[in-house]
Design a protein around this motif. Structure first.
Motif, PDB file in Angstrom:
ATOM      1  N   UNK A 552       0.836  -1.206   0.000  1.00  0.00           N
ATOM      2  CA  UNK A 552       0.000   0.000   0.000  1.00  0.00           C
ATOM      3  C   UNK A 552       0.868   1.252   0.000  1.00  0.00           C
ATOM      4  N   UNK A 553       2.022   1.169   0.698  1.00  0.00           N
ATOM      5  CA  UNK A 553       2.952   2.306   0.660  1.00  0.00           C
ATOM      6  C   UNK A 553       3.420   2.548  -0.763  1.00  0.00           C
ATOM      7  N   UNK A 554       3.725   1.480  -1.494  1.00  0.00           N
ATOM      8  CA  UNK A 554       4.165   1.625  -2.880  1.00  0.00           C
ATOM      9  C   UNK A 554       3.075   2.260  -3.739  1.00  0.00           C
ATOM     10  N   UNK A 555       1.844   1.776  -3.590  1.00  0.00           N
ATOM     11  CA  UNK A 555       0.745   2.308  -4.392  1.00  0.00           C
ATOM     12  C   UNK A 555       0.480   3.770  -4.076  1.00  0.00           C
ATOM     13  N   UNK A 556       0.479   4.125  -2.791  1.00  0.00           N
ATOM     14  CA  UNK A 556       0.210   5.510  -2.410  1.00  0.00           C
ATOM     15  C   UNK A 556       1.348   6.437  -2.836  1.00  0.00           C
ATOM     16  N   UNK A 557       2.597   5.965  -2.701  1.00  0.00           N
ATOM     17  CA  UNK A 557       3.718   6.805  -3.124  1.00  0.00           C
ATOM     18  C   UNK A 557       3.703   7.009  -4.631  1.00  0.00           C
ATOM     19  N   UNK A 599      -2.139   1.937   6.828  1.00  0.00           N
ATOM     20  CA  UNK A 599      -1.148   0.906   6.559  1.00  0.00           C
ATOM     21  C   UNK A 599       0.014   1.480   5.748  1.00  0.00           C
ATOM     22  N   UNK A 600      -0.318   2.283   4.747  1.00  0.00           N
ATOM     23  CA  UNK A 600       0.714   2.836   3.873  1.00  0.00           C
ATOM     24  C   UNK A 600       1.695   3.708   4.652  1.00  0.00           C
ATOM     25  N   UNK A 601       1.169   4.568   5.510  1.00  0.00           N
ATOM     26  CA  UNK A 601       2.045   5.453   6.281  1.00  0.00           C
ATOM     27  C   UNK A 601       2.853   4.645   7.298  1.00  0.00           C
TER      28      UNK A 601
END
Length: 745
Positions: A552-557, A599-601
Motif C-alpha cells: 500500500x505504501x508503494x501504491x500511495x507513493x 497501513x501505507x504510512x
C-alpha cells in the motif's frame, strides 16, 4: 381491597426476581402468586389499594441488582379473597419473550463462603447464588429453570434443595445451586487425558510455576494460561498457539494488584470490578513485572479480574498474575466442548484444569477501554450477551442480520428488541462457520425469533452473505457495509438520524462494486448517500496488500509522486514489480479504504511492513505518534474525492528531510482529523445536518478518535461515538438489523 394481574418484562429470570417478589409481597401482607413463563414473570397480587400500589412501584425501584426491568404492566380486577403468597411452577407454554441474564462475576457473599473453612462450600470452585454465576453459557431454553440448563444432570443434595426451596435464602430458586457433595467437580489431567493426583488447583498452579502451559475451563470456554512474569512460558505459548504479536490478556487477583501493572483510575477500577468483568485495556506502568512476550512493545495491557470461583482459587494458588488467553489456535473459535478441547489443545497445553459441567454456548471474554468518562466496547461477548438493544424504531417482522466476515456477530430482532450475538470471530474456516450457524439456531430457539427478513452484507463472497442466500422462505435485504456501520452507531446512541456519517475501516463492498472504506455518508436508518470519500488507490495483489502494508505504501507513493516515487523509499525487493502491478490494475482492485491509508504510512515509516493480525500496522503507527505534536498536513479535494496521497507525500517529504518518525506519525493523525472536520463542515453547508456519527474500526484508534471528537465539537457539531457495541465489524450485524427493520416498515 383490590387485585392486580401483573406482567414484568426484561431480564427477570435467573436473577432472584421471584424470591424478591415473594419477599416484597409477604412484607406488605399481600396475597397471590408469582411465577416464570415464556414471556418473563407474572404476578397476581391482592390486598389494600395503598399496599398494592406500593408493591407496583417497588417492583421496578427495588429490583435485584442483576435484574433489568423493561416494563411493568398491571390490570386491576376484583379481589378473590385469596390468602398467602406463593411461587408457582413455571409455565412453559406460550410465545417465548423472556430474557436471559448474562453470566455474572462471583459476588462477595459467595466469595466469603468460599474463604470460610467452616462453610460447606469452602474452596468450592462452583459456588454461586441468585446474584452471580453462570447464566447464558449454561441455558438451553426458557423459562430459565434448572431442567433447561446444563446443571440438569446434577441432582441437588438435601442441603442444597433446602436452600433452593427456602424463600428467605439467597439461593432460593438459584438454578445453578450446588455444593461439593452434589455439584460439578474439578479434575486435572495431562495432555493425554490421564488424570493427575493431588488437589487440581494446587497442582495446576505448581505446573504454571514450573513454566508450564495450562488449559483452564472457564464459563464460556477454555483459556490458555501461563505465569505473566515467565518469558519462556509466554514465548512458548505464542509458538504453540501460532500467535506472533497480538497481545495476551492478563488476569490479576484484585484491583489493588492491577495498579502494580497499569494506571488504574476510578473509571478503570469501575470497569474492572463491574459484574461483567471484561478485559480492560489500560496504560502499562514502567517496569511492570510482565514478560516481554505477553504484549510485545505495547504501551497498554489488557487486564481482567477473576470472574469465577475457580479463577479466584487459581490466582490465590499461583500468587501472581497469569496470562489468560482464548483456548484456541489462532483463527479458530475458542474450544468449549471437552473432547474438542483435548483434540485441539493437545500440543498447546501441558495440563488441563477442567470440570464436568457442560458449556452450552461458547463465549469469549468482552474487551473494553475507558474513553471520555465512559467506556468503548471493542469486543462484546461474555458478561453482556444476551442483553438486548432497543431499536430506535421497531421491526415490523422478525429480522436476522448475518453480520460481516471479520469479527463476526449476528443479530436477531423482533419488535423493539435486537439481540446481538456473542463474538463469533472471523468466518474463514469450517469450525467458525459451524459455531456461527449453531449460535443462530440457539438464539432463535431461546428467544422464539423466527426470521422473516434476513439482512446481509453486499460482498458476495462473505460466508455470512452465502448463509443468507442459502435460507428458504425469507425476504433478503442487502445492506451496504458502511451504512451498517453508521446505523449501528445510531442504534448505540438511540438515534434515528439523519446524520453525517464518517465510516473509516479496512474495507467493505460498495454499491458500485468497488472496495470502500474512507466514507462520508448522509445517512438515516433506511437509506444512505455517499457524499464524499478518499480518492481510491490500487491494492497491489489484492488481499496480499492487507497482509503486507508495504504494498500500500508503494501504491500511495506512486500516486503521490505522479508515477515517480523516490527510489530511496523502496522497502522491498519486489517494489518495482508491485508498482507495475498497481499501474496495470492487474490483481489490484481500487479502494478508498482509510485503513489501507494508515497501513501505507505505517510501512513508509518502517513501523510495520507485514502484519500478523488485523489492524497491526495502524495500531503500531498510533503507538509511535508523539502526542505533544500539533503539526499537520493538508489534503486537497478533487471531484474524485479527498486525496489521501497528499498526506503520504507530505509524510514522505518529512521523512526524507530527517523529521523524526514520531513527529510524522502524529502529524499524519492530525491531518486525518483535519480532513474529517473540513469535509463535515462542507457537508453541513449543503445538507444542513449538524450531527456526525463516527464508526468503523479505524475509529478504535484513540488518538484519532479523541482529536476528531474534539475538532468536530469545536466546529459546532454534536458527535456520536460507539459505547455499547464495537465500532469495528462486531457492530455490523446490529446496523444491518436496524436498516432492514427500517426498510421493512
Amino acid at each position: 381491597m383490590i387485585r392486580v394481574d401483573v406482567r414484568v418484562e426484561g431480564v427477570v429470570q435467573g436473577v432472584g426476581f421471584r424470591p424478591f417478589v415473594y419477599g416484597l409481597a409477604t412484607r406488605l401482607g399481600l396475597a397471590g402468586v408469582v411465577g416464570n413463563d415464556a414471556e418473563g414473570v407474572f404476578v397476581e397480587a391482592e390486598g389494600p389499594r395503598n399496599r398494592v400500589e406500593e408493591f407496583l412501584v417497588a417492583l421496578r425501584r427495588d429490583a435485584p441488582a442483576l435484574a433489568r426491568v423493561e416494563r411493568v404492566r398491571a390490570v386491576e380486577g376484583a379481589p378473590l379473597g385469596a390468602s398467602g403468597f406463593a411461587i408457582a411452577r413455571s409455565d412453559t407454554s406460550g410465545v417465548r419473550r423472556a430474557l436471559v441474564s448474562p453470566d455474572t462475576a462471583t459476588c462477595d457473599d459467595c466469595l466469603r463462603e468460599m474463604a470460610d473453612p467452616a462453610d460447606r462450600r469452602y474452596r468450592y470452585a462452583f459456588v454461586n447464588c441468585t446474584a452471580c454465576g453462570p447464566r447464558f453459557t449454561i441455558v438451553r431454553g426458557v423459562p430459565y429453570d434448572r431442567s433447561r440448563t446444563t446443571m440438569a444432570g446434577f441432582a441437588m443434595c438435601a442441603a442444597c434443595a433446602a436452600e433452593y426451596h427456602d424463600p428467605a435464602d439467597r439461593r432460593f430458586h438459584a438454578q445453578p445451586t450446588c455444593c461439593p457433595g452434589c455439584g460439578p467437580r474439578l479434575r486435572l489431567t495431562a495432555a493425554t487425558g490421564a488424570g493427575l493426583p493431588g488437589d487440581p488447583v494446587a497442582e495446576c498452579a505448581a505446573a504454571l510455576r514450573d513454566g508450564g502451559v495450562a488449559a483452564v475451563k472457564g464459563l464460556g470456554g477454555y483459556h490458555l494460561a501461563v505465569l505473566a512474569s515467565d518469558e519462556a512460558a509466554a514465548s512458548a505459548l505464542r509458538r504453540r498457539k501460532h500467535r506472533e504479536d497480538k497481545p495476551f490478556a492478563v488476569m490479576v487477583a484484585d484491583a489493588p494488584r492491577a495498579t502494580l501493572l497499569c494506571e488504574v483510575d476510578g473509571l478503570a477500577a469501575a470497569l474492572l470490578t463491574g459484574p461483567g468483568r471484561p478485559v480492560v485495556l489500560l496504560p502499562r506502568r514502567d517496569r511492570a513485572p510482565v514478560a516481554p512476550s505477553v504484549a510485545p512493545g505495547a504501551p497498554h495491557l489488557g487486564l481482567m479480574l477473576p470472574y469465577t470461583p475457580l479463577h479466584h482459587l487459581l490466582l490465590a494458588a499461583t500468587g501472581e498474575p497469569i496470562v489468560l488467553t482464548s483456548g484456541n489456535v489462532s483463527d479458530e473459535p475458542i474450544a468449549h466442548d471437552d473432547a474438542d478441547a483435548f483434540t485441539r489443545l493437545t500440543g498447546v497445553a501441558d495440563v488441563f484444569l477442567t470440570h464436568d459441567r457442560p458449556i452450552h454456548v461458547r463465549t469469549d471474554d468482552s474487551v473494553v477501554r475507558p474513553f471520555r468518562g465512559g467506556s468503548m466496547m471493542l469486543r462484546r461477548s461474555r458478561g453482556h450477551v444476551p442483553e438486548p438493544f432497543t431499536l430506535p424504531s421497531g421491526a415490523a417482522r422478525p429480522v436476522l442480520a448475518c453480520g460481516a466476515e471479520l469479527k463476526n456477530t449476528f443479530c436477531l430482532a423482533e419488535g423493539r428488541r435486537a439481540f446481538v450475538s456473542h463474538h463469533i470471530g472471523d468466518l474463514e474456516n469450517h469450525e467458525t462457520l459451524r459455531s456461527y450457524t449453531e449460535g443462530i439456531a440457539h438464539l432463535s430457539r431461546l428467544f422464539g425469533v423466527v426470521p422473516e427478513v434476513v439482512a446481509h452484507d453486499l460482498h458476495p463472497e462473505y460466508l455470512s452473505t452465502k448463509h443468507a442466500f442459502g435460507l428458504d422462505g425469507v425476504e433478503l435485504i442487502g445492506v451496504q457495509h458502511h451504512h451498517a456501520h453508521i446505523a449501528s452507531c445510531l442504534a448505540d446512541n438511540g438515534e434515528q438520524g439523519p446524520v453525517i456519517g464518517v465510516a473509516f475501516d479496512g474495507l467493505g463492498h460498495g454499491t458500485d462494486g468497488t472496495l470502500w472504506g474512507g466514507e462520508f455518508l448522509l445517512a438515516g436508518l433506511a437509506e444512505a448517500e455517499r457524499a464524499a470519500h478518499l480518492v481510491p488507490v490500487p491494492m497491489p495483489g489484492g488481499a496480499a496488500a492487507i497482509r503486507q502494508p508495504w504494498r500500500m505504501a508503494a501504491a500511495y507513493l506512486d500516486a503521490a509522486y505522479d508515477g515517480r516515487p523516490p527510489e530511496e523509499l523502496a522497502t522491498d525487493d519486489r517494489w518495482h514489480d508491485v508498482l507495475t502491478l498497481a499501474r496495470t490494475g492487474l490483481a489490484s482492485p481500487l479502494t478508498s479504504s482509510a485503513g489501507r491509508l494508515f497501513d501505507a504510512v505505517s510501512a513508509l515509516l518502517g513501523v510495520r511492513h507485514a502484519v500478523t493480525y488485523e489492524g497491526q500496522a495502524a495500531v503500531e503507527l498510533e503507538r509511535l505518534a508523539d502526542p505533544a505534536e500539533r503539526g499537520t498536513y493538508q489534503a486537497t479535494v478533487t471531484p474524485g474525492g479527498v486525496r489521501g496521497a497528499d498526506l503520504v507525500r507530505a509524510a514522505a517529504d518529512d521523512l526524507l528531510s530527517g523529521v523524526p518518525r514520531e513527529v510524522i506519525a502524529a502529524r499524519f493523525h492530525n491531518a486525518v482529523t483535519g480532513l474529517v472536520v473540513r469535509r463535515c463542515e462542507a457537508l453541513r453547508e449543503t445538507s444542513g445536518l449538524t450531527t456526525v456519527a463516527l464508526s468503523g474500526g479505524v475509529f478504535q484508534n484513540m488518538l484519532l478518535l479523541d482529536r476528531t471528537v474534539t475538532g468536530l465539537s469545536a466546529a459546532g457539531f454534536r458527535v456520536l461515538t460507539h459505547r455499547r457495541i464495537p465500532a469495528n465489524d462486531g457492530g455490523i450485524s446490529l446496523g444491518q438489523a436496524v436498516v432492514a427493520a427500517a426498510r421493512d416498515r
